[in-house]
Design a protein around this motif. Structure first.
Motif, PDB file in Angstrom:
ATOM      1  N   PHE A 157       0.837  -1.192   0.000  1.00 14.85           N
ATOM      2  CA  PHE A 157       0.000   0.000   0.000  1.00 14.85           C
ATOM      3  C   PHE A 157       0.879   1.252   0.000  1.00 14.85           C
ATOM      4  O   PHE A 157       2.028   1.224   0.463  1.00 14.85           O
ATOM      5  N   VAL A 158       0.314   2.326  -0.511  1.00 19.44           N
ATOM      6  CA  VAL A 158       0.994   3.624  -0.542  1.00 19.44           C
ATOM      7  C   VAL A 158       0.150   4.590   0.279  1.00 19.44           C
ATOM      8  O   VAL A 158      -0.936   4.991  -0.148  1.00 19.44           O
ATOM      9  N   ASP A 159       0.649   4.962   1.455  1.00 19.73           N
ATOM     10  CA  ASP A 159      -0.139   5.808   2.349  1.00 19.73           C
ATOM     11  C   ASP A 159       0.346   7.256   2.381  1.00 19.73           C
ATOM     12  O   ASP A 159      -0.181   8.078   3.127  1.00 19.73           O
ATOM     13  N   ASP A 160       1.338   7.563   1.563  1.00 19.90           N
ATOM     14  CA  ASP A 160       1.855   8.929   1.449  1.00 19.90           C
ATOM     15  C   ASP A 160       1.920   9.271  -0.031  1.00 19.90           C
ATOM     16  O   ASP A 160       2.621   8.610  -0.797  1.00 19.90           O
ATOM     17  N   THR A 196       3.893  -5.910  -9.704  1.00 17.52           N
ATOM     18  CA  THR A 196       3.528  -5.245  -8.446  1.00 17.52           C
ATOM     19  C   THR A 196       2.032  -4.950  -8.422  1.00 17.52           C
ATOM     20  O   THR A 196       1.398  -4.792  -9.460  1.00 17.52           O
ATOM     21  N   CYS A 197       1.518  -4.873  -7.203  1.00 15.90           N
ATOM     22  CA  CYS A 197       0.189  -4.331  -6.958  1.00 15.90           C
ATOM     23  C   CYS A 197       0.357  -3.283  -5.871  1.00 15.90           C
ATOM     24  O   CYS A 197       0.511  -3.617  -4.691  1.00 15.90           O
ATOM     25  N   LEU A 198       0.384  -2.019  -6.290  1.00 16.90           N
ATOM     26  CA  LEU A 198       0.535  -0.901  -5.365  1.00 16.90           C
ATOM     27  C   LEU A 198      -0.788  -0.154  -5.310  1.00 16.90           C
ATOM     28  O   LEU A 198      -1.272   0.341  -6.328  1.00 16.90           O
ATOM     29  N   LEU A 199      -1.368  -0.096  -4.129  1.00 17.47           N
ATOM     30  CA  LEU A 199      -2.689   0.507  -3.967  1.00 17.47           C
ATOM     31  C   LEU A 199      -2.632   1.689  -3.011  1.00 17.47           C
ATOM     32  O   LEU A 199      -1.934   1.638  -1.988  1.00 17.47           O
ATOM     33  N   PRO A 200      -3.372   2.754  -3.323  1.00 18.01           N
ATOM     34  CA  PRO A 200      -3.392   3.904  -2.422  1.00 18.01           C
ATOM     35  C   PRO A 200      -4.140   3.575  -1.128  1.00 18.01           C
ATOM     36  O   PRO A 200      -5.139   2.849  -1.147  1.00 18.01           O
ATOM     37  N   LEU A 201      -3.642   4.118  -0.030  1.00 17.98           N
ATOM     38  CA  LEU A 201      -4.316   3.944   1.257  1.00 17.98           C
ATOM     39  C   LEU A 201      -4.207   5.241   2.046  1.00 17.98           C
ATOM     40  O   LEU A 201      -3.337   5.395   2.916  1.00 17.98           O
ATOM     41  N   PRO A 202      -5.066   6.211   1.749  1.00 12.65           N
ATOM     42  CA  PRO A 202      -5.064   7.440   2.548  1.00 12.65           C
ATOM     43  C   PRO A 202      -5.370   7.111   4.004  1.00 12.65           C
ATOM     44  O   PRO A 202      -6.233   6.269   4.289  1.00 12.65           O
ATOM     45  N   ARG A 262      -9.229  -5.331  -3.710  1.00 18.77           N
ATOM     46  CA  ARG A 262      -8.386  -5.366  -4.901  1.00 18.77           C
ATOM     47  C   ARG A 262      -7.071  -6.100  -4.632  1.00 18.77           C
ATOM     48  O   ARG A 262      -6.568  -6.819  -5.514  1.00 18.77           O
ATOM     49  N   MET A 263      -6.512  -5.916  -3.448  1.00 16.13           N
ATOM     50  CA  MET A 263      -5.284  -6.634  -3.105  1.00 16.13           C
ATOM     51  C   MET A 263      -5.561  -8.131  -2.997  1.00 16.13           C
ATOM     52  O   MET A 263      -4.781  -8.963  -3.504  1.00 16.13           O
ATOM     53  N   ASP A 317       5.086   9.263  -2.022  1.00 19.43           N
ATOM     54  CA  ASP A 317       5.771   8.010  -2.348  1.00 19.43           C
ATOM     55  C   ASP A 317       5.433   7.478  -3.733  1.00 19.43           C
ATOM     56  O   ASP A 317       6.138   6.601  -4.249  1.00 19.43           O
ATOM     57  N   TRP A 318       4.381   7.995  -4.356  1.00 18.78           N
ATOM     58  CA  TRP A 318       4.053   7.526  -5.710  1.00 18.78           C
ATOM     59  C   TRP A 318       5.171   7.830  -6.696  1.00 18.78           C
ATOM     60  O   TRP A 318       5.346   7.119  -7.691  1.00 18.78           O
ATOM     61  N   ARG A 319       5.954   8.852  -6.436  1.00 23.62           N
ATOM     62  CA  ARG A 319       7.033   9.180  -7.369  1.00 23.62           C
ATOM     63  C   ARG A 319       8.154   8.143  -7.325  1.00 23.62           C
ATOM     64  O   ARG A 319       9.033   8.137  -8.193  1.00 23.62           O
ATOM     65  N   HIS A 320       8.119   7.261  -6.324  1.00 23.39           N
ATOM     66  CA  HIS A 320       9.116   6.202  -6.234  1.00 23.39           C
ATOM     67  C   HIS A 320       8.587   4.866  -6.770  1.00 23.39           C
ATOM     68  O   HIS A 320       9.316   3.876  -6.755  1.00 23.39           O
ATOM     69  N   ALA A 321       7.349   4.841  -7.226  1.00 31.12           N
ATOM     70  CA  ALA A 321       6.736   3.580  -7.651  1.00 31.12           C
ATOM     71  C   ALA A 321       7.507   2.933  -8.802  1.00 31.12           C
ATOM     72  O   ALA A 321       7.675   1.711  -8.844  1.00 31.12           O
ATOM     73  N   ALA A 322       7.989   3.742  -9.754  1.00 33.22           N
ATOM     74  CA  ALA A 322       8.700   3.182 -10.906  1.00 33.22           C
ATOM     75  C   ALA A 322       9.969   2.455 -10.468  1.00 33.22           C
ATOM     76  O   ALA A 322      10.303   1.393 -11.019  1.00 33.22           O
TER      77      ALA A 322
END
Length: 400
Positions: free
Chosen positions: A44-47, A64-70, A97-98, A50-55
């Motif tokens: 999960f991506v809670d910040d 990968t399965c990266l999902l947003p988690l506010p 989804r995960m 951090d999406w700019r580091h996904a690549a």
């Protein structure tokens, strides 16, 4: 090894950038796994930053399965736990989804083992009991919630106590059914073995390491401090309650007397996302709150000493090991040093608890300029290497 094996790695937070405790450990595990396996990562991506580091993370993995988690969404999901009796952290990290991605992966790929980082992610691996499964609990989080409960008023006390009880029950269930349960220190492993004696044979320690090439004081860094400043530094995520408690206590109980006796003394609080209580410290004479910095190493190298006045802590504190790797003296609480077996003869480390002892230990290192920290780096190189630590995980995966 022949055909590269496939492995599923589940982490509650994207394992990059390695700039805070759990992400440092999960990143090094991920990097280690990718050297020998095709890795499928679910996290999960809670910040949003951090999406700019996904690549970069995707480049390491087969899929990968990266999902947003506010955080607000996670807290709303946690309410489910109040209704069904689950620990709040389990529904916090549940996303259909995960679950669907994991189930499809198990059908379409030849996954040979599952490594889970943090117990809340174990819910996605429970049904795959035919596969070897290793859970890295990292810390005994249920005991952390128990400690929090003791320091809070109602209703916080009731919520934290409930979480301690329900999470321990859940973690015991996971430990019983997984092949191995890892913890960040021998102390944490022994504590869990006492709390879950039925799984004691499966429990073991896998200590944190330090990237000693990265944290090396021999590199040149410009000083971020005023000339002639005698700096003590605290590093860490400043929205984490235990860190907030530590720096506010130090600022109130230790630093004023230090500053009175050494007028050039400064206390720097270095870390991202400082909450209001921490930002307010920056208004006091001699205290600087930096917020997020691009590189923590200059702040460590040019400080007289690092302080770790944590009153509530679990496992191994990376902030302590990183300061030691940079050759800095460290004054730390017993809780902050719990998972680090420092030699009592190591002159660059002082472990103290009472405020008067803190003041004297800090003043002593300020007086000498921090020369005693030189031996701390040798200690880290000998005792806290990622290569040695992660080799243990490799042997486990080959054996299960």
């Amino acid at each position: 090894m022949g055909i590269m094996k496939e492995i599923l790695f589940l982490a509650h937070r994207i394992p990059y950038p390695p700039d805070k405790g759990d992400k440092i450990r999960s990143f090094h595990i991920l990097k280690y796994l990718t050297e020998s396996y095709r890795v499928f990562l679910g996290a999960f991506v809670d910040d949003r930053e951090d999406w700019r580091h996904a690549a970069k993370v995707r480049a390491l993995c087969a899929e990968t399965c990266l999902l947003p988690l506010p955080p607000l969404l996670g807290k709303l999901r946690s309410l489910v736990g109040l209704c069904n009796g689950a620990p709040l952290s389990v529904p916090y990290y549940f996303d259909r989804r995960m679950a669907t991605w994991v189930e499809k992966l198990m059908v379409s790929r030849h996954v040979g083992a599952i490594v889970v980082f943090s117990s809340a992610m174990a819910q996605y691996a429970e049904k795959f009991s035919s596969l070897p499964r290793i859970i890295d609990f990292v810390d005994v989080d249920s005991d952390k919630w128990r400690q929090y409960a003791a320091s809070k008023r109602w209703p916080g006390r009731w919520i934290y106590r409930r979480e301690a009880e329900r999470l321990l029950r859940f973690d015991r269930r996971i430990a019983r059914t997984f092949d191995r349960a890892l913890f960040v220190s021998q102390e944490e492993a022994e504590l869990f073995a006492r709390l879950a004696p039925e799984s004691a044979a499966r429990v073991m320690a896998m200590e944190n390491g330090v990237d000693s090439g990265y944290f090396c004081a021999s590199a040149e860094y410009p000083s971020p401090y005023p000339d002639d400043a005698e700096v003590m530094v605290f590093t860490g995520a400043m929205d984490y309650w235990a860190n907030v408690d530590a720096v506010t206590w130090f600022a109130g109980e230790v630093f004023p007397e230090v500053r009175r006796r050494r007028p050039k003394a400064f206390f720097y609080v270095v870390g991202a996302r400082p909450v209001g209580a921490v930002r307010a410290l920056g208004g006091r004479e001699g205290i600087v709150v930096t917020g997020k910095v691009p590189d923590v190493r200059p702040y460590l190298k040019h400080a007289r000493l690092a302080v770790a006045p944590l009153r509530i802590a679990r496992g191994v504190q990376n902030k302590v090991l990183e300061a030691m790797a940079m050759g800095r003296p460290v004054v730390a609480s017993p809780a902050a040093m719990e998972g680090i077996q420092a030699d009592p003869a190591l002159v660059g480390v002082r472990v103290v608890e009472r405020a008067p002892d803190w003041r004297e230990a800090v003043l002593a290192f300020l007086e000498t300029g921090g020369r005693e920290g030189i031996g701390n780096r040798e200690f880290v190189l000998e005792r806290h290497s990622w290569e040695v630590s992660l080799a243990r995980l490799g042997r486990l995966l080959e054996a299960v």
